[in-house]
Design a protein around this motif. Structure first.
Motif, mmCIF file in Angstrom:
data_model
loop_
_atom_site.group_PDB
_atom_site.id
_atom_site.type_symbol
_atom_site.label_atom_id
_atom_site.label_comp_id
_atom_site.label_asym_id
_atom_site.label_seq_id
_atom_site.Cartn_x
_atom_site.Cartn_y
_atom_site.Cartn_z
ATOM 1 N N ARG A 258 76.654 119.922 26.760
ATOM 2 C CA ARG A 258 77.064 119.581 28.126
ATOM 3 C C ARG A 258 75.817 119.300 28.942
ATOM 4 O O ARG A 258 74.711 119.676 28.566
ATOM 5 N N ASP A 259 76.052 118.671 30.075
ATOM 6 C CA ASP A 259 74.975 118.249 30.944
ATOM 7 C C ASP A 259 74.166 119.433 31.477
ATOM 8 O O ASP A 259 74.722 120.454 31.865
ATOM 9 N N GLN B 23 72.437 119.899 34.261
ATOM 10 C CA GLN B 23 72.631 120.277 35.662
ATOM 11 C C GLN B 23 73.893 121.123 35.849
ATOM 12 O O GLN B 23 73.888 122.103 36.578
ATOM 13 N N GLU B 24 74.980 120.774 35.149
ATOM 14 C CA GLU B 24 76.217 121.540 35.371
ATOM 15 C C GLU B 24 76.117 122.944 34.773
ATOM 16 O O GLU B 24 76.651 123.896 35.348
ATOM 17 N N ILE B 25 75.407 123.093 33.672
ATOM 18 C CA ILE B 25 75.245 124.441 33.119
ATOM 19 C C ILE B 25 74.347 125.269 34.043
ATOM 20 O O ILE B 25 74.631 126.430 34.337
ATOM 21 N N TYR B 26 73.281 124.637 34.536
ATOM 22 C CA TYR B 26 72.393 125.324 35.479
ATOM 23 C C TYR B 26 73.198 125.798 36.694
ATOM 24 O O TYR B 26 73.065 126.950 37.119
ATOM 25 N N GLU B 27 74.018 124.929 37.247
ATOM 26 C CA GLU B 27 74.757 125.291 38.461
ATOM 27 C C GLU B 27 75.715 126.451 38.213
ATOM 28 O O GLU B 27 75.909 127.310 39.068
ATOM 29 N N PHE B 28 76.311 126.466 37.030
ATOM 30 C CA PHE B 28 77.193 127.598 36.689
ATOM 31 C C PHE B 28 76.394 128.907 36.718
ATOM 32 O O PHE B 28 76.813 129.897 37.295
ATOM 33 N N LEU C 270 82.719 125.704 27.079
ATOM 34 C CA LEU C 270 82.186 124.438 27.577
ATOM 35 C C LEU C 270 82.383 123.298 26.588
ATOM 36 O O LEU C 270 82.562 122.159 26.984
ATOM 37 N N PHE D 252 85.072 126.759 36.632
ATOM 38 C CA PHE D 252 84.249 125.704 36.090
ATOM 39 C C PHE D 252 85.187 124.628 35.601
ATOM 40 O O PHE D 252 86.264 124.916 35.101
ATOM 41 N N ASP D 253 84.772 123.413 35.744
ATOM 42 C CA ASP D 253 85.593 122.327 35.220
ATOM 43 C C ASP D 253 85.412 122.301 33.709
ATOM 44 O O ASP D 253 84.351 121.990 33.199
#
Lengths: 389, 266
Positions: free
Chosen positions: B107-108, B110-115, B236, B259-260
């Motif tokens: 997965r991307d 940025q989205e893992i970081y934001e989680f 994820l 989380f989406d």
């Protein structure tokens, strides 16, 4: 529901279990029509695979009708007739994305067990020990199929269950064994073991361009199928010296590629085969490597060794010096079933092969215990058993 | 902390060799040693047999350990449970246990970081965490499940935050447990997805001994972290946690994940 369960070495029972239900959104429940006993089930039967528990439901070759789907499964309808790959794969991880489905990162809930043994975990499998997922198997009336939106293939009208059942494992396994040989037009391929996987490997090797395929076994009925149905030259290793014959048939070079379709329960007549038996009895090795040694010894320099036969643990006296000295390539692993399904289904549809040719025994699920024994002891010329639910 | 026990006269700057009796046993452990040693000694004296003599010897050495605060076995093993007085942030060097895990998630970055950056998400994926409450941009209150059914609380601050690259945190003075951790994120060399490296240090009250006992009881933080991250990855990449269950657990609630989780099946 009724299902075939494992209770220990050579102790198979048919018992009543609760029906499986949808647990995860990507699940389907399949009502099994027919299911088969695989040669690799015999490794469980003889107690060679660790982390089996009493009461585990066996079986990984099965097909049937979809009777329930989770809310994330949109590609299957209730009533669809499907064949289910024996390897369970998520479709989303690095390995699935790279077409390496049997190495899926996400389908083994007990990955930590096998990681201790192998470093990393392969995919989960149906009915094949807790270390490989602990999933209830397909020798049952119903099966919960995880990730049903990427695994099962829908069978078109006009093909019988018996014609397509082996897409679940042994046909793709034989095909991948041949593909792993990297066959060039006219190559010689030698196949050790004329059980179902060996027979499919012979057929597939010709399909992929082999000029001659040499098949090795000791059971006359298996050699006959290899010769008559699959058009192989055959060698009975109890009658001839395999190495000498293979060199004679290849101008002294040895076969371009060699397939070990026997695996860890190899039987042999030479000194090292007796060494394996003794070492195994003393718990010094878990797998018997006689065939693999002969394969490495016989293969031509720069050739390819392909191993579809199942090995689970540690192997003693592997002639790595010969493999290195001859510059061999060794290719192996569980089958990436998902990768081959559309192509092989097409072969069956076009009538190029009717995989049911190797079925020798048909019985009901209730007779499973007898069938395991007959298959294990190779009684009654048994090659492949299909169980009807 | 005043305990009424004999206090070491050695300063912490002196080495163990110059001062063989430096305190290396935590005060709470000293009390337990005194109590245990005393009863062993009494039991041994009452019996008088060979086993009794052993009891006397063991009791006496425990009494010595409790009274002086020095344990020769700890010294030999390089263990010191006295030092951790939780007056500093993070975990002191040479103390505590470190667990470490590396994994690839398709997965991307940025989205893992934001989680991860929303620390309140972490109890969803870490089974040993009960809750994380964000106090402000830097500080947060953590509650963890500990061995023997207890909970541990600490306040942590984020000490490094490079969006999309690294998050690091440590506990603040006054916490029940010294802990520090970090997650590094980088684009996978495979060309898709993200490589994560998660490190967590912790030094629970009771130090090494408690960690070892928890390990014996099967509460091994490394195994737990591996499993947590595996399930995180499954959510994820596959959209669900793989299970071999044949029926939903009675009263099973779907893990809430903020989380989406739409799986990319292309």
């Amino acid at each position: 529901m009724r299902a075939v369960s494992w209770h220990g070495k050579e102790d198979i029972r048919v018992e009543t279990f609760p029906d499986p239900q949808i647990v995860n959104p990507r699940d389907a429940i399949v009502k099994v029509s027919i299911t088969a006993i695989c040669g690799s089930d015999l490794h469980l039967y003889t107690g060679r695979i660790p982390t089996m528990h009493a009461g585990d439901i066996l079986g990984h070759e099965f097909m049937g009708e979809v009777v329930a789907v989770g809310h994330e499964v949109s590609n299957l309808q209730i009533g669809d007739r499907v064949v289910v790959p024996f390897t369970i794969a998520c479709g989303g991880c690095y390995f699935c994305k790279h077409d390496l489905w049997s190495l899926c990162d996400n389908s083994n809930p007990n990955a930590w067990m096998v990681e201790k043994l192998y470093g990393h975990s392969p995919s989960g499998l149906f009915g094949y020990s807790h270390m490989l997922g602990g999933y209830a198997g397909g020798q049952a009336e119903y099966v919960r199929v995880p990730f049903a939106d990427v695994g099962p293939i829908t069978v078109p009208e006009g093909l019988s269950d018996e014609q397509v059942l082996f897409l679940s494992d042994i046909f793709p396994t034989g095909f991948m064994a041949a593909e792993n040989c990297q066959i060039r037009e006219g190559d010689t391929v030698a196949v050790w073991g004329c059980g179902p996987v060996g027979l499919f490997a012979i057929w597939s090797a010709y399909k992929l361009g082999a000029g001659q395929v040499i098949a090795i076994d000791r059971f006359p009925e298996r050699l006959k199928l290899a010769r008559e149905y699959c058009k192989a030259k055959t060698l009975n290793y109890e009658e001839v010296d395999v190495f000498t014959m293979l060199q004679e048939l290849t101008g002294g070079r040895g076969p371009d590629s060699c397939i070990d379709a026997v695996g860890s329960e190899a039987h042999g007549t030479t000194l090292d085969a007796w060494y394996d038996l003794a070492a195994e009895k003393l718990l010094l090795e878990t797998d018997r490597g006689h065939v693999l040694r002969q394969v490495i010894h016989s293969c031509r320099k720069g050739g390819t060794v392909s191993i579809p036969g199942v090995y689970g643990g540690f192997l003693d006296k592997v002639p790595i010096g010969a493999a290195f000295g001859k510059g061999l390539q060794l290719r192996m692993g569980q089958t990436h079933v998902h990768r081959y399904l559309p192509r092989l289904l097409e072969y069956i549809r076009e009538g190029e092969l009717d995989p049911s040719f190797l079925i020798t025994h048909r019985s009901s699920l209730e007779q499973a215990a007898d069938m395991y024994r007959i298959f294990e002891q190779k009684q009654d010329e048994c090659i492949k058993v299909v169980l009807q639910t | 902390m005043k305990t009424g026990l004999m206090n070491s006269t050695c300063s912490s700057s002196q080495s163990a060799k110059q001062c063989p009796l430096s305190q290396n046993v935590a005060n709470s452990e000293r009390v337990l040693s005194l109590l245990g040693g005393g009863s062993l000694l009494l039991m041994g004296l009452r019996r008088g047999s060979g086993a009794g003599l052993l009891g006397v010897a063991a009791g006496a050495s425990l009494l010595y350990r409790g009274w002086t605060g020095h344990c020769h076995l700890y010294e030999g093993l390089g263990i010191n449970t006295a030092e951790s007085q939780r007056t500093r942030p993070g975990v002191a060097s040479h103390q505590g246990s470190k667990v470490h895990s590396a994994l690839h998630i398709n997965r991307d970055r940025q989205e893992i970081y934001e989680f991860w950056r929303n620390l309140e998400n972490l109890p969803q994926i870490m089974q040993h965490l009960e809750s994380v409450t964000v106090i402000d941009e830097k500080r947060s209150e953590w509650v963890a499940r500990a061995p023997f059914g207890k909970t541990l609380q600490w306040e942590a601050e984020i000490i490094t935050d490079k969006p999309g690259e690294v998050i690091a945190w440590q506990s603040l003075p006054g916490s029940q447990v010294d802990t520090a951790g970090s997650v590094h994120f980088k684009d996978s060399s495979t060309g898709a997805g993200t490589e994560l490296v998660v490190s967590i240090m912790y030094n629970p009250p009771g130090g090494q001994i408690v960690t070892q006992i928890a390990h014996l009881l099967g509460q091994d933080l490394q195994t737990e972290l591996n499993q947590d991250l595996r399930e995180f990855k499954q959510l994820l990449e596959a959209g669900e946690i793989a299970t071999n269950a044949i029926a939903p657990e009675p009263g099973q609630i779907q893990k809430p994940v903020m989380f989406d989780l739409k799986v990319d099946k292309s």
